[in-house]
Design a protein around this motif. Structure first.
Motif, short mmCIF file in Angstrom:
data_model
loop_
_atom_site.label_atom_id
_atom_site.label_comp_id
_atom_site.label_asym_id
_atom_site.label_seq_id
_atom_site.Cartn_x
_atom_site.Cartn_y
_atom_site.Cartn_z
N PHE A 624 -68.26 -7.44 63.89
CA PHE A 624 -68.19 -6.87 65.23
C PHE A 624 -67.34 -5.60 65.19
N GLY A 625 -67.69 -4.68 66.07
CA GLY A 625 -67.01 -3.39 66.13
C GLY A 625 -68.01 -2.29 66.42
N VAL A 626 -67.51 -1.07 66.49
CA VAL A 626 -68.40 0.07 66.71
C VAL A 626 -69.29 0.24 65.49
N ILE A 627 -70.56 0.52 65.74
CA ILE A 627 -71.52 0.75 64.66
C ILE A 627 -71.86 2.23 64.68
N ASP A 628 -71.33 2.97 63.71
CA ASP A 628 -71.51 4.41 63.70
C ASP A 628 -71.68 4.90 62.26
N GLU A 629 -71.43 6.19 62.02
CA GLU A 629 -71.70 6.77 60.71
C GLU A 629 -70.81 6.22 59.61
N ARG A 630 -69.77 5.47 59.99
CA ARG A 630 -68.88 4.89 58.99
C ARG A 630 -69.46 3.65 58.33
N MET A 631 -70.47 3.05 58.96
CA MET A 631 -71.05 1.81 58.43
C MET A 631 -71.95 2.11 57.22
N ILE A 657 -75.35 7.44 65.82
CA ILE A 657 -76.40 7.30 64.81
C ILE A 657 -77.66 6.82 65.50
N ASP A 658 -78.79 7.04 64.87
CA ASP A 658 -80.07 6.60 65.41
C ASP A 658 -80.19 5.09 65.26
N PRO A 659 -80.40 4.36 66.36
CA PRO A 659 -80.52 2.89 66.25
C PRO A 659 -81.61 2.44 65.29
N THR A 660 -82.61 3.30 65.07
CA THR A 660 -83.69 2.91 64.16
C THR A 660 -83.22 2.89 62.70
N ALA A 661 -82.01 3.47 62.47
CA ALA A 661 -81.47 3.47 61.10
C ALA A 661 -80.82 2.14 60.74
N LEU A 662 -80.66 1.24 61.72
CA LEU A 662 -80.04 -0.06 61.44
C LEU A 662 -80.95 -0.88 60.53
N GLN A 678 -65.26 -11.84 75.10
CA GLN A 678 -66.36 -12.62 74.54
C GLN A 678 -66.27 -12.78 73.03
N LEU A 679 -65.54 -11.90 72.36
CA LEU A 679 -65.60 -11.86 70.89
C LEU A 679 -65.22 -13.18 70.22
N PRO A 680 -64.18 -13.91 70.66
CA PRO A 680 -63.87 -15.17 69.97
C PRO A 680 -65.02 -16.16 69.95
N ALA A 681 -65.82 -16.20 71.01
CA ALA A 681 -66.94 -17.14 71.06
C ALA A 681 -67.97 -16.83 69.98
N TYR A 682 -68.17 -15.57 69.69
CA TYR A 682 -69.10 -15.18 68.63
C TYR A 682 -68.46 -15.39 67.26
N LEU A 683 -67.20 -14.98 67.14
CA LEU A 683 -66.50 -15.11 65.87
C LEU A 683 -66.41 -16.57 65.43
N ALA A 684 -66.34 -17.47 66.39
CA ALA A 684 -66.25 -18.90 66.06
C ALA A 684 -67.44 -19.36 65.22
N HIS A 685 -68.56 -18.68 65.34
CA HIS A 685 -69.78 -19.11 64.65
C HIS A 685 -70.08 -18.24 63.43
N PHE A 686 -69.14 -17.37 63.04
CA PHE A 686 -69.27 -16.65 61.77
C PHE A 686 -68.85 -17.59 60.64
N ASP A 687 -69.58 -17.54 59.56
CA ASP A 687 -69.16 -18.23 58.34
C ASP A 687 -68.42 -17.29 57.39
N VAL A 688 -68.79 -16.03 57.40
CA VAL A 688 -68.09 -14.98 56.67
C VAL A 688 -68.07 -13.75 57.58
N ALA A 689 -66.95 -13.04 57.59
CA ALA A 689 -66.81 -11.84 58.41
C ALA A 689 -66.77 -10.61 57.49
N LEU A 690 -67.45 -9.56 57.92
CA LEU A 690 -67.61 -8.38 57.07
C LEU A 690 -66.81 -7.18 57.56
N VAL A 691 -66.34 -6.39 56.60
CA VAL A 691 -65.80 -5.05 56.85
C VAL A 691 -66.65 -4.11 55.98
N PRO A 692 -67.87 -3.78 56.45
CA PRO A 692 -68.85 -3.14 55.57
C PRO A 692 -68.92 -1.63 55.73
#
Length: 809
Positions: A624-631, A657-662, A678-692
């Motif tokens: 989770f986080g901003v999805i931009d040119e750093r990803m 960035i262009d969403p079609t590039a995802l 809302q983020l904890p509710a989603y994070l609760a169901h992560f098995d691994v978290a990424l810093v990609p």
């Protein structure tokens, strides 16, 4: 690389120079002689003990404060601390550490001051290893005992030691012809010690104190000039080795040369083959020239780390040194302080004679010391020049919150924040910090303008955002009429004049008196030129100039703004090292975490599975986080394709960035932006978290906040090799250097027991909470306000509405 600290010039009845930014809590420092070397006769000196500073540290630090000195140099008796390999007894230095904390004296600690344990051969690798071990252990002591930034001299006067101990056998190790070898060894030890300290205290500042000298060839022997110049240039070898300019195989690098400490005494200039010169000799170089040569060679923060003399000449020597520092300042050579060394009389090195070189004499049995009044009087005169309006000292126990700070009538200082981020966007560093600082300040958050085709006149939009605990902040933004809707940032030529005029009107109408200005973007720097303020702060959370679409002016504006700032905060270690050269009052505050908020994600049954995740089966590999040119979008595509049974979940707004590039695959799920709540509710169901993140210019200085947020939920984390992630959290984060290695690390993380990293995670989380970060920032701000004591008063006269064909709401 480095730039001068800020100086202000104005008549003060003396030398017309007032220094408003210093390296330390006071411009003048007191140095406690701490050498522990052995003499030719085998006797070991231990001057902290013989001067009785160890015994009377509390009283000595109180004496300093009574004379307006709030910073000092002292050191460790290594031979008494480490009596066997790796076993440390800090009982000799702990009373000093606690006395400094109690009195609020900031201490520069010498780790190795000419002495070491007897069981070590200084020329063997064990010396380097042992000093690094001592350094790491002492850093842990400072971390546990204080909440102050650390200042450390790893090895004192490497150049002098190499000459005295390796060339002329004056002090240990009493060798001849091995001076350069000893210099290399000491430099290597200093580098390893710095790394060991950074591993424990990442924000530590390092001082490399070396003597500066001048050698003159006799006018009748011009043939000696080249030889003399070679000897003179050798004074720079230590600094050059540490910076990687000389003998890079030692391991030196630019980052290791931080603060340059210049040691200078009456006998530091001599005629080649002859005696020392006095300062009236026509061949004598004024000290200002030596300072200028050092500064322009390295462009690092510089201060006089040692100076002094004996007898009745002490006041005159202090006066000479201060005059030379002022003269250097006029030629843009910043000097961050002067340390009188030693501050206590002590027994002589060679003969135990009484050396009358301090501000105070020997202590009696009760710890009383007689002050040398002529030097005290000269010190007071110089303090009026360099520190003309010292803050009222209300210190009682070393806590910066006890410093008296002038407040507005309403009891709360004004804080105006200029940001490139919207308050209602992703909840990030500005929101975390300012929501906490709003307890202490009336916060106005100034957003970038917005443009519209539907308005005829510029106007301000102002709205209030409530905060937990009953506080609130006000948010303001300019609505700028344009022929067509476009993005407008701070500093936009079309909008800036309108924004300034309307904002000044608003500030006047709402009684903002001498506010504190807080900058998140250098593009807002013009406001600092037009809004009278009592403090200018920069909080550098990203290297904005590296972002996609960044204005070209950023690269020019940022260095200028950093130099002007009274206080600089940085959001990561890499950022800290890159900004420190521009402003010596720079402090490292890596982003933090609201532990309780994200710890809820450890209890999956505390949340209903979010509706848009109901169809997504485990294992969930999440971000989770901003999805931009750093990803690194190619990496994410690779992850999805390598394991179709994994579900890759991406949460956050897609920006720039262009969403079609995802990445596109059946097992890739882009769920869009979610609120902070809302983020904890989603994070609760992560098995691994990424810093990609990708390895590019935009991520070179990145210090991702989400790393700690994942950690608070005790999720296994897999990251690309972001430098700050490795340096700060490398013990608990899996790092993949290639796509295949990244996938392998995810595979390992899926089966790793959480218990293996739990204790390390908890320790890191305790060190990086937003509450503690905001509290430490507030204390530093309070201290700077107390230091500066700028004149108060209302803002300039309200801009006439006749000059403005519009009104603000």
């Amino acid at each position: 690389m480095n730039a001068p600290e800020r100086f202000e010039f104005g008549s003060n009845g003396h030398n017309q120079t007032q220094i408003t930014n210093r390296l330390f809590q006071s411009f003048f420092l007191g140095g406690f002689e701490c050498s522990t070397h052995r003499l030719r006769n085998g006797r070991r000196l231990d001057l902290l003990a013989s001067s009785q500073h160890e015994r009377f540290a509390l009283r000595d630090y109180r004496r300093l404060r009574e004379q307006g000195i709030r910073a000092a140099r002292s050191g460790l008796a290594w031979h008494r601390i480490e009596t066997s390999d790796g076993r440390y007894d800090f009982s000799s230095v702990l009373p000093q550490v606690r006395a400094a904390r109690e009195t609020g004296v900031q201490v520069i600690w010498d780790l190795c001051h000419f002495g070491w344990p007897d069981d070590i051969d200084i020329f063997k690798p064990a010396f380097v290893k042992r000093l690094a071990g001592l350094a790491g252990a002492f850093a842990g002591l400072l971390r546990d005992e204080t909440n102050q930034p650390a200042f450390i001299v790893p090895v004192n006067e490497i150049s002098f030691w190499a000459w005295a101990g390796g060339d002329v056998a004056y002090l240990n190790p009493f060798r001849q012809g091995r001076g350069f070898e000893l210099k290399i060894q000491l430099a290597r030890a200093a580098i390893e010690a710095m790394e060991a300290i950074w591993a424990v205290l990442p924000g530590t500042r390092f001082i490399h104190a070396e003597p500066v000298i001048h050698i003159a060839a006799h006018p009748d022997h011009p043939e000696d000039y080249d030889i003399v110049e070679g000897h003179r240039q050798a004074q720079y070898q230590t600094w050059d080795i540490l910076a990687g300019r000389l003998w890079p195989q030692v391991g030196g690098a630019d980052k290791y040369l931080d603060i340059v400490g210049v040691n200078y005494y009456e006998n530091n200039q001599w005629l080649h083959g002859g005696p020392p010169m006095n300062r009236h000799d026509p061949l004598y170089r004024p000290f200002r020239e030596l300072l200028s040569e050092v500064y322009h060679r390295y462009h690092r923060p510089v201060f006089v780390a040692e100076t002094g003399t004996e007898g009745n000449n002490r006041p005159a020597w202090l006066r000479y040194m201060c005059d030379e520092v002022l003269a250097a300042a006029r030629y843009d050579v910043p000097v961050g302080g002067i340390c009188w060394y030693p501050i206590l009389n002590h027994p002589g090195w060679d003969d135990d004679r009484h050396c009358p070189n301090g501000l105070w004499d020997y202590a009696d049995d009760e710890g009383n010391r007689e002050i040398y009044q002529p030097l005290a009087e000269e010190l007071r005169r110089q303090q009026q020049v360099f520190e003309p309006a010292p803050a009222k000292d209300t210190h009682s126990n070393g806590d910066l919150q006890n410093v008296t700070v002038e407040k507005r009538d309403e009891g709360m200082s004004d804080l105006i924040v200029f940001s490139h981020l919207r308050w209602d966007f992703v909840w990030q560093r500005p929101q975390h910090l300012l929501s906490r600082l709003a307890k202490h300040y009336r916060v106005l958050f100034v957003e970038e303008p917005i443009s519209t085709e539907n308005e005829t006149h510029p106007r301000l939009e102002i709205f209030t955002r409530p905060l937990p605990g009953g506080a609130h902040i006000n948010v303001v933004r300019l609505v700028q009429p344009t022929a067509f809707t476009r993005w407008i940032g701070h500093g936009d030529p079309e909008a800036q004049d309108n924004y300034t005029a309307l904002l000044l009107n608003y500030l006047y109408a709402h009684n903002y008196v001498n506010p504190i200005l807080w900058m998140y973007t250098p593009m807002a720097s013009e406001f600092a030129d037009t809004i009278p303020h009592r403090l200018l702060i920069c909080d550098v959370m990203d290297q904005l100039s590296a972002f996609k679409g960044a204005p070209a002016e950023l690269e020019v504006r940022e260095p200028a703004l950093l130099r002007k700032a009274d206080l600089v905060f940085t959001g990561g270690v890499s950022l800290y090292r890159s900004k420190l050269p521009y402003n010596s009052n720079t402090h490292l505050f890596p982003s933090g975490v609201e532990v309780e908020h994200f710890a809820r994600a450890t209890r999956r049954n505390a949340f209903e599975r979010p509706a848009d995740m109901e169809h997504i089966e485990a294992p969930v590999i999440g971000y989770f986080g901003v999805i931009d040119e750093r990803m690194d979008l190619d990496l994410l595509q690779y992850v999805a394709q390598s394991h179709p049974e994994w579900n890759l979940v991406l949460i956050g707004p897609v920006v720039k960035i262009d969403p079609t590039a995802l990445p596109i695959a059946p097992n890739v799920h882009c769920l869009g932006m979610k609120s902070y709540q809302q983020l904890p509710a989603y994070l609760a169901h992560f098995d691994v978290a990424l810093v990609p993140f990708a390895m590019n210019e935009a991520t070179f200085f990145l210090s991702p906040t989400k790393t700690l947020e994942y950690m608070a939920a005790h999720k296994p984390i897999v990251a690309t090799p972001i430098q700050d992630v490795i340096e700060l959290y490398g013990d608990v984060v899996h790092v993949g250097y290639t796509p295949a290695e990244f996938v392998a690390q995810i595979e390992a993380a899926l089966t790793e027991p959480a218990s293996l990293r739990r204790l390390k995670e908890d320790k890191l989380l305790a060190q990086h909470t937003w509450d503690s970060i905001a509290g430490n920032m507030h204390r530093l701000i309070s201290r700077e306000l107390a230091r500066n004591q700028l004149a108060t008063g209302r803002l300039p006269r309200k801009v006439s509405t006749a000059q403005l064909p519009f009104l603000f709401d």
